[in-house]
Design an enzyme around this catalytic site. Structure first.
Site, short mmCIF file in Angstrom:
data_model
loop_
_atom_site.label_atom_id
_atom_site.label_comp_id
_atom_site.label_asym_id
_atom_site.label_seq_id
_atom_site.Cartn_x
_atom_site.Cartn_y
_atom_site.Cartn_z
N CYS A 17 0.85 -1.20 0.00
CA CYS A 17 0.00 0.00 0.00
C CYS A 17 0.89 1.25 0.00
CB CYS A 17 -0.93 -0.02 1.21
SG CYS A 17 -2.26 1.18 1.12
N GLY A 21 -0.30 1.39 -4.46
CA GLY A 21 -1.35 0.71 -3.69
C GLY A 21 -2.32 1.68 -3.04
N SER A 22 -1.82 2.76 -2.49
CA SER A 22 -2.71 3.72 -1.82
C SER A 22 -3.66 4.36 -2.82
CB SER A 22 -1.89 4.78 -1.07
OG SER A 22 -1.05 5.46 -1.97
N VAL A 136 4.17 -1.88 -17.59
CA VAL A 136 4.93 -1.17 -18.63
C VAL A 136 4.23 0.13 -18.99
CG1 VAL A 136 5.96 -1.30 -20.93
CG2 VAL A 136 5.70 -3.39 -19.59
N GLY A 138 3.20 2.67 -17.23
CA GLY A 138 2.17 3.20 -16.31
C GLY A 138 0.78 3.19 -16.88
N GLY A 191 7.23 10.22 -6.55
CA GLY A 191 6.70 8.84 -6.58
C GLY A 191 6.97 8.11 -7.87
N GLU A 194 11.71 3.84 -8.48
CA GLU A 194 11.56 2.56 -7.78
C GLU A 194 12.06 2.71 -6.35
OE1 GLU A 194 10.06 -0.25 -9.28
OE2 GLU A 194 9.63 1.39 -10.63
N LYS A 209 11.05 -3.81 -18.69
CA LYS A 209 9.91 -3.47 -19.56
C LYS A 209 10.19 -3.91 -21.00
CE LYS A 209 8.54 0.36 -16.59
NZ LYS A 209 8.82 1.76 -16.24
N1 NAI Z 1 5.53 4.20 -8.70
C1 NAI Z 1 5.34 4.07 -10.00
O1 NAI Z 1 5.28 5.07 -10.73
C2 NAI Z 1 5.15 2.74 -10.61
C3 NAI Z 1 5.38 1.58 -9.92
N2 NAI Z 1 5.22 0.38 -10.52
C4 NAI Z 1 5.44 -0.85 -9.77
O2 NAI Z 1 4.47 -0.95 -8.76
C5 NAI Z 1 4.99 -1.63 -7.64
C6 NAI Z 1 4.83 -0.76 -6.41
O3 NAI Z 1 5.49 0.45 -6.62
P1 NAI Z 1 5.33 1.67 -5.61
O4 NAI Z 1 3.95 1.73 -5.10
O5 NAI Z 1 5.91 2.84 -6.31
O6 NAI Z 1 6.32 1.22 -4.46
P2 NAI Z 1 6.30 1.65 -2.91
O7 NAI Z 1 7.64 1.34 -2.39
O8 NAI Z 1 5.76 3.04 -2.78
O9 NAI Z 1 5.19 0.68 -2.31
C7 NAI Z 1 5.42 -0.68 -2.05
C8 NAI Z 1 4.80 -0.97 -0.71
O10 NAI Z 1 4.80 -2.36 -0.50
C9 NAI Z 1 5.22 -2.61 0.82
N3 NAI Z 1 5.81 -3.92 0.90
C10 NAI Z 1 6.95 -4.34 0.31
N4 NAI Z 1 7.18 -5.62 0.65
C11 NAI Z 1 6.18 -5.99 1.47
C12 NAI Z 1 5.87 -7.19 2.16
N5 NAI Z 1 6.65 -8.24 2.05
N6 NAI Z 1 4.74 -7.23 2.90
C13 NAI Z 1 3.93 -6.15 3.00
N7 NAI Z 1 4.18 -4.98 2.36
C14 NAI Z 1 5.30 -4.91 1.62
C15 NAI Z 1 6.23 -1.51 1.13
O11 NAI Z 1 6.34 -1.32 2.52
C16 NAI Z 1 5.59 -0.31 0.44
O12 NAI Z 1 4.70 0.38 1.28
C17 NAI Z 1 6.45 -1.96 -7.99
O13 NAI Z 1 6.51 -3.26 -8.54
C18 NAI Z 1 6.78 -0.94 -9.06
O14 NAI Z 1 7.80 -1.38 -9.94
C19 NAI Z 1 4.79 0.26 -11.81
C20 NAI Z 1 4.56 1.37 -12.54
C21 NAI Z 1 4.74 2.70 -12.02
N1 LIG Z 2 10.16 3.72 -11.73
C1 LIG Z 2 9.34 3.58 -12.90
C2 LIG Z 2 7.91 3.53 -12.50
C3 LIG Z 2 7.04 3.08 -13.59
O1 LIG Z 2 7.19 2.00 -14.15
C4 LIG Z 2 9.57 4.74 -13.83
O2 LIG Z 2 10.24 5.70 -13.43
O3 LIG Z 2 9.11 4.68 -14.97
NA NA Z 3 0.64 0.43 -19.27
#
Ligand code: NAI
Ligand SMILES: N[C@@H](CC=O)C(=O)O
Ligand code: NA
Length: 435
Positions: A17, A21-22, A136, A138, A191, A194, A209
């Site tokens: 979250c 997630g949020s 891939v 977003g 945000g 990674e 990707k």
């Molecule tokens: N932020 C972005 O713009 C994008 C992110 N993603 C992907 O989405 C996924 C999440 O990214 P974000 O939300 O940015 O990362 P984030 O680091 O903000 O959120 C991940 C959350 O998962 C929690 N977490 C990690 N391991 C855990 C576990 N074992 N048990 C419970 N909670 C756990 C962390 O504490 C953190 O709150 C990643 O795979 C990322 O590559 C994909 C596209 C865009």
């Molecule tokens: N960290 C990645 C998040 C989206 O996939 C990026 O910067 O593109």
């Molecule tokens: Na996409």
């Protein structure tokens, strides 16, 4: 709104979250009625797995759990959304969910690019849905167009900007002269980056990707290790200025191609920075925006453009997948299976045709230019332009080559680095064509 047609509820478990997630949680709550109407049944969050529940005061405490394994295994949860990132325990948890037939929606490109086949196999064995539009580019619909809309065509090339963080950094350095470190800090604050931004700046994220895109486009298993990868950590303000001098900006590109050469049909998948002419459509893609060209035999050239990173845009893609998986759950459908029948071999980076921009500090004396030119000629590399800047101890030679194979160019650069007349090779970067 009238009562939904299906007399049941789709229960969703959220793994993680954070930034994404949020936003998924917010959209699921704020748009609950509309999602119900579109799916045909209420879609409710049943559990949210986090590391430290006290960090989520805004989330209903009865939903929070630290037991992600129990969430994945819970037979009452229909769809597991994985937005925790990382390889483990995400892999284990998604296998648990898929093995019991739960639908899975994931944004985790690193996991898919490393363990995609294993996840597909588990989904096939139980008949589960596996969706990953957010993984891939977003918010940009890209996976679905490639997997479904273009499934009857033959894709020849995918090229684009698929990492928002590095594009944000390169755009800021180019437009406002921001330092690399300041731009990275801002991309992290917004945000986009990674959890470990090394994945962004060293090109791992874009390579994951590229692996996913190449696998889908060419019906061949391509893992992240198959993708040639170079990041942007060596791109200095001086390199950006050098690019500007030849009418270019620097972009990190992911390129996936089907190539036919003397070795038959092969595929190339690579990620590296390039000097891109400012007249190229991708040159004006700035900030965390992504843009991807897809070229297919019958369709021609398609361009996909939009927000490639950030909580809400990524959550939009997750929500789209969730609605599809929920609908499939209700009517019994399934998303596409893995398609790897073509099993094409990979073209090594050394065989890829490319042009180089090379900046080197040289001794400013008679015969040096001839020695440098001979080095290029010895490797069969033709020079397009050569320019000397400064004199004496400040003499710099800037060479732009014609197209040659990458291995010949790399060998030229190696030899230049060993020549006594060349005091230092300052930078080497590939140059793209104007289209
Ligand atoms: N932020 C972005 O713009 C994008 C992110 N993603 C992907 O989405 C996924 C999440 O990214 P974000 O939300 O940015 O990362 P984030 O680091 O903000 O959120 C991940 C959350 O998962 C929690 N977490 C990690 N391991 C855990 C576990 N074992 N048990 C419970 N909670 C756990 C962390 O504490 C953190 O709150 C990643 O795979 C990322 O590559 C994909 C596209 C865009
Ligand atoms: N960290 C990645 C998040 C989206 O996939 C990026 O910067 O593109
Ligand atoms: Na996409």
């Amino acid at each position: 709104m009238s009562a939904p047609p299906f007399d049941r509820t789709i229960r969703v478990g959220l793994l993680g979250c954070g930034v994404v997630g949020s936003e998924v949680l917010r959209l699921l709550t704020e748009q609950a009625d509309e999602i119900t109407a579109r799916v045909g049944a209420p879609v409710l969050v049943a559990a949210v797995a986090v590391r430290s529940p006290h960090n989520y005061p805004a989330v209903d405490p009865s939903l929070l759990t630290t037991d992600s394994a129990a969430l994945a295994a819970d037979p009452t949860i229909d769809v597991v959304i994985e937005v925790m990132g990382g390889l483990e325990p995400a892999r284990e948890l998604l296998l648990t969910a898929l093995n019991r037939g739960a639908g899975v929606v994931t944004a985790n490109k690193a996991l898919l690019a490393a363990h995609g086949p294993e996840l597909y196999e588990a989904a096939d064995a139980s008949g589960a849905n596996l969706y990953f539009e957010a993984a891939v580019a977003g918010a940009i619909p890209l996976i679905r167009p490639i997997r479904e809309s273009l499934a009857g065509d033959r894709i020849s090339r995918i090229m684009g900007i698929v990492n928002g963080t590095t594009n944000y950094i390169l755009s800021a350095m180019d437009a406002s002269g921001d330092s690399y470190d300041d731009a990275l800090a801002e991309a992290t604050r917004l945000g986009y980056a990674e959890a470990d931004p090394t994945a962004d700046v060293e090109g791992f994220d874009a390579a994951s990707k590229a692996a996913i895109l190449a696998s889908l486009a060419f019906h061949t298993r391509v893992s992240v290790d198959d993708v040639h990868r170079e990041g942007i950590s060596q791109v200095s303000a001086a390199v950006i200025a050098a690019a500007d001098e030849i009418g270019c900006t620097v972009k990190l590109l992911a390129i996936c191609e089907r190539v036919s050469d003397g070795s038959g049909e092969r595929i190339s998948a690579r990620v590296h920075p390039v000097m891109l002419p400012r007249t190229h459509p991708l040159a004006s893609v700035n900030g965390a925006y992504n843009a991807v060209y897809v070229e297919a035999e019958a369709a021609g050239k398609l361009m996909f453009y939009g927000p490639g990173a950030g909580g809400a845009p990524t959550a939009s893609a997750v929500m789209g997948d969730l609605v599809t998986v929920a609908r499939n759950k209700l009517v019994g459908g399934r998303g596409p299976r893995e398609s790897a029948y073509a099993d094409l071999p990979l073209q090594p980076i050394g065989d890829v045709p490319t042009m180089y921009h090379i900046s080197m500090d040289v001794d400013d004396r008679a015969g040096v230019l001839a020695q440098v030119a001979k080095c290029f000629a010895d490797h069969g590399v033709s020079i397009s332009t050569v320019r000397q800047q400064g004199t004496g101890n400040d003499a710099t030679l800037v060479v732009v080559t014609h197209t040659g194979v990458d291995s010949a160019l790399a060998a030229t650069v190696n030899e230049l680095g060993e020549m006594t007349a060349v005091r230092k090779v300052n930078s080497v970067m590939r140059v793209a064509n104007a289209e």
